[in-house]
Design an enzyme around this catalytic site. Structure first.
Site, PDB file in Angstrom:
ATOM      1  N   ASP A  25      58.909   2.727  20.587  1.00 50.80           N
ATOM      2  CA  ASP A  25      58.873   4.181  20.790  1.00 50.80           C
ATOM      3  C   ASP A  25      60.039   4.644  21.673  1.00 50.80           C
ATOM      4  O   ASP A  25      60.510   3.900  22.528  1.00 50.80           O
ATOM      5  CB  ASP A  25      57.522   4.564  21.426  1.00 50.80           C
ATOM      6  N   GLY A  26      60.452   5.882  21.458  1.00 47.21           N
ATOM      7  CA  GLY A  26      61.455   6.503  22.329  1.00 47.21           C
ATOM      8  C   GLY A  26      62.818   6.705  21.693  1.00 47.21           C
ATOM      9  O   GLY A  26      63.781   7.064  22.383  1.00 47.21           O
ATOM     10  N   ASN A  27      62.911   6.508  20.397  1.00 45.81           N
ATOM     11  CA  ASN A  27      64.204   6.690  19.719  1.00 45.81           C
ATOM     12  C   ASN A  27      64.713   8.129  19.844  1.00 45.81           C
ATOM     13  O   ASN A  27      65.889   8.360  20.106  1.00 45.81           O
ATOM     14  CB  ASN A  27      64.077   6.360  18.226  1.00 45.81           C
ATOM     15  N   TRP A  30      65.866   8.936  23.351  1.00 47.53           N
ATOM     16  CA  TRP A  30      67.142   8.248  23.609  1.00 47.53           C
ATOM     17  C   TRP A  30      68.295   9.093  23.058  1.00 47.53           C
ATOM     18  O   TRP A  30      69.319   9.273  23.718  1.00 47.53           O
ATOM     19  CB  TRP A  30      67.112   6.873  22.944  1.00 47.53           C
ATOM     20  N   HIS A  42      67.129   6.515  15.937  1.00 44.74           N
ATOM     21  CA  HIS A  42      66.531   5.557  14.999  1.00 44.74           C
ATOM     22  C   HIS A  42      67.555   4.499  14.597  1.00 44.74           C
ATOM     23  O   HIS A  42      67.247   3.313  14.532  1.00 44.74           O
ATOM     24  CB  HIS A  42      66.014   6.276  13.752  1.00 44.74           C
ATOM     25  N   SER A  70      54.246   5.167  11.359  1.00 44.38           N
ATOM     26  CA  SER A  70      52.791   5.312  11.309  1.00 44.38           C
ATOM     27  C   SER A  70      52.390   6.230  10.167  1.00 44.38           C
ATOM     28  O   SER A  70      53.198   7.003   9.640  1.00 44.38           O
ATOM     29  CB  SER A  70      52.263   5.865  12.633  1.00 44.38           C
ATOM     30  N   ARG A  76      56.157  14.221  10.074  1.00 42.87           N
ATOM     31  CA  ARG A  76      57.405  14.671  10.709  1.00 42.87           C
ATOM     32  C   ARG A  76      58.237  15.468   9.705  1.00 42.87           C
ATOM     33  O   ARG A  76      57.989  15.413   8.502  1.00 42.87           O
ATOM     34  CB  ARG A  76      58.178  13.454  11.218  1.00 42.87           C
ATOM     35  N   LEU A 136      59.443 -17.821  12.319  1.00 39.44           N
ATOM     36  CA  LEU A 136      58.815 -16.596  12.828  1.00 39.44           C
ATOM     37  C   LEU A 136      58.230 -15.790  11.678  1.00 39.44           C
ATOM     38  O   LEU A 136      58.878 -15.618  10.648  1.00 39.44           O
ATOM     39  CB  LEU A 136      59.860 -15.737  13.561  1.00 39.44           C
ATOM     40  N   ARG A 199      49.522   4.868  25.360  1.00 41.07           N
ATOM     41  CA  ARG A 199      48.513   5.079  24.322  1.00 41.07           C
ATOM     42  C   ARG A 199      48.774   4.142  23.153  1.00 41.07           C
ATOM     43  O   ARG A 199      49.844   3.564  23.012  1.00 41.07           O
ATOM     44  CB  ARG A 199      48.450   6.544  23.883  1.00 41.07           C
ATOM     45  N   SER A 201      48.160   5.027  19.795  1.00 44.69           N
ATOM     46  CA  SER A 201      48.666   5.748  18.614  1.00 44.69           C
ATOM     47  C   SER A 201      48.265   5.092  17.280  1.00 44.69           C
ATOM     48  O   SER A 201      49.105   4.871  16.405  1.00 44.69           O
ATOM     49  CB  SER A 201      50.192   5.912  18.692  1.00 44.69           C
TER      50      SER A 201
HETATM   51  C1  IPE Z   1      53.962   5.476  17.374  1.00 48.28           C
HETATM   52  O1  IPE Z   1      54.897   6.307  17.947  1.00 48.28           O
HETATM   53  C2  IPE Z   1      54.410   5.066  16.012  1.00 48.28           C
HETATM   54  C3  IPE Z   1      55.577   4.204  15.959  1.00 48.28           C
HETATM   55  C4  IPE Z   1      56.250   3.728  16.965  1.00 48.28           C
HETATM   56  C5  IPE Z   1      56.014   3.829  14.646  1.00 48.28           C
HETATM   57  P1  IPE Z   1      54.752   7.908  17.879  1.00 48.28           P
HETATM   58  O2  IPE Z   1      55.915   8.454  18.612  1.00 48.28           O
HETATM   59  O3  IPE Z   1      54.588   8.328  16.474  1.00 48.28           O
HETATM   60  O4  IPE Z   1      53.386   8.148  18.643  1.00 48.28           O
HETATM   61  P2  IPE Z   1      52.883   9.390  19.480  1.00 48.28           P
HETATM   62  O5  IPE Z   1      53.019  10.585  18.596  1.00 48.28           O
HETATM   63  O6  IPE Z   1      53.770   9.482  20.676  1.00 48.28           O
HETATM   64  O7  IPE Z   1      51.475   9.060  19.851  1.00 48.28           O
HETATM   65  C1  IPE Z   2      59.840   5.746  17.548  1.00 45.00           C
HETATM   66  O1  IPE Z   2      60.610   6.714  18.177  1.00 45.00           O
HETATM   67  C2  IPE Z   2      60.176   5.614  16.089  1.00 45.00           C
HETATM   68  C3  IPE Z   2      59.167   6.160  15.175  1.00 45.00           C
HETATM   69  C4  IPE Z   2      58.019   6.638  15.532  1.00 45.00           C
HETATM   70  C5  IPE Z   2      59.492   6.176  13.765  1.00 45.00           C
HETATM   71  P1  IPE Z   2      60.230   8.251  18.132  1.00 45.00           P
HETATM   72  O2  IPE Z   2      60.888   8.853  16.959  1.00 45.00           O
HETATM   73  O3  IPE Z   2      58.762   8.427  18.231  1.00 45.00           O
HETATM   74  O4  IPE Z   2      60.941   8.758  19.451  1.00 45.00           O
HETATM   75  P2  IPE Z   2      60.352   9.767  20.543  1.00 45.00           P
HETATM   76  O5  IPE Z   2      58.997   9.270  20.914  1.00 45.00           O
HETATM   77  O6  IPE Z   2      60.314  11.111  19.899  1.00 45.00           O
HETATM   78  O7  IPE Z   2      61.326   9.688  21.680  1.00 45.00           O
HETATM   79 MG    MG Z   3      57.473   8.610  19.760  1.00 40.82          MG
END
Ligand code: IPE
Ligand code: IPE
Ligand code: MG
Length: 246
Positions: A25-27, A30, A42, A70, A76, A136, A199, A201
């Protein structure tokens, strides 16, 4: 140069987790921090995938499950979903040879039927080409939602029961787990979530029952094998009790 952290992992008397599950998470954040469009986050996150897979092999982890997309992520904006799908296809193409060379066997869990033909083909190719890898098991959770997975398992059991193949009274935890996508692998020992969120998720709700949880503020594109090693060292210091007394 062998990592100092990796040395410490190998030196302790505690074993490494067999199965590590990661919510990557966090792309988007970033990218935001850099004034870039979300898709650049991403794209950068793919480097982390590569590094973590290599690090997992170095550490001796047997199974890595990566939450890549997910069930809820379908909601999105369409351009973002389309970009993630194109990234999936290019990952399958550009990484497959390295994965084969590294002995990685790829698996996919999730509702694949929602994908278009081109994506399904890319998935089939990477599954076929990496089949037999023994160092792996890399499980990619895409179009994955744990509640959906659990409902699907219940439906399959109901069907078996209705057809007379299975008595309702014979349904126990192993029978149920055998109908989940993740049936081939042991439950995760360690679950890592990046980007500082606390969380689940909709990720592996059943399978994480006794996993050790680890969250780090590091955003996924900044996450490297060294961060994975830190998480493993932290795990090795935990006392897992499984409800018993020690
Ligand atoms: C969870 O991240 C799903 C993936 C990393 C693929 P999300 O960014 O979609 O989750 P929420 O919305 O913060 O709970
Ligand atoms: C995780 O990063 C990648 C996916 C859920 C596909 P996010 O796209 O959720 O990045 P944030 O949480 O918005 O920073
Ligand atoms: Mg996210």
């Amino acid at each position: 140069m062998p990592s100092e952290l990796l040395k410490r992992i190998k030196e302790t008397e505690w074993s490494v987790p067999k199965h590590v599950a990661i919510i990557m998470d966090g792309n988007g954040r970033w990218a935001n921090e850099r004034g870039l469009p979300r898709r650049e986050g991403h794209r950068a996150g793919m480097r982390s995938v590569r590094d973590v897979v290599e690090g997992a092999i170095e550490a001796g982890i047997e199974v890595v499950t990566l939450y890549a997309f997910s069930q809820e992520n379908w909601q999105r904006p369409r351009p973002e979903v389309a970009f993630l799908m194109s990234l999936l296809k290019s990952y399958a193409k550009s990484e497959v040879q390295d994965l084969v060379d590294n002995g990685v066997e790829v698996h996919v869990v999730g509702d694949i039927d929602r994908f278009e033909a081109a994506e399904r083909k890319a998935i089939d190719t990477i599954l076929d080409m990496t089949r037999g890898g023994e160092r792996l098991q890399l499980v990619l959770a895409i179009s994955y939602g744990s509640r959906g997975e659990i409902v699907r398992a219940a439906r399959r059991l109901a069907e078996r029961s209705a057809s007379g193949d299975l008595e309702a009274a014979a349904i126990d935890e192993p029978t149920f787990a055998a109908e989940l996508y993740t049936a081939p692998w042991p439950d995760p020992d360690l679950m890592i979530r990046t980007s500082g969120e606390y969380r689940i998720s909709n990720f592996l709700l059943w399978q994480l029952a006794y996993a050790e949880l680890y969250t780090t503020p590091v955003l996924w594109p900044d996450f490297t094998r060294e961060h994975l090693f830190e998480a493993i060292l932290d795990y090795q210091r935990r006392e897992r009790r499984f409800g018993k007394v020690t």
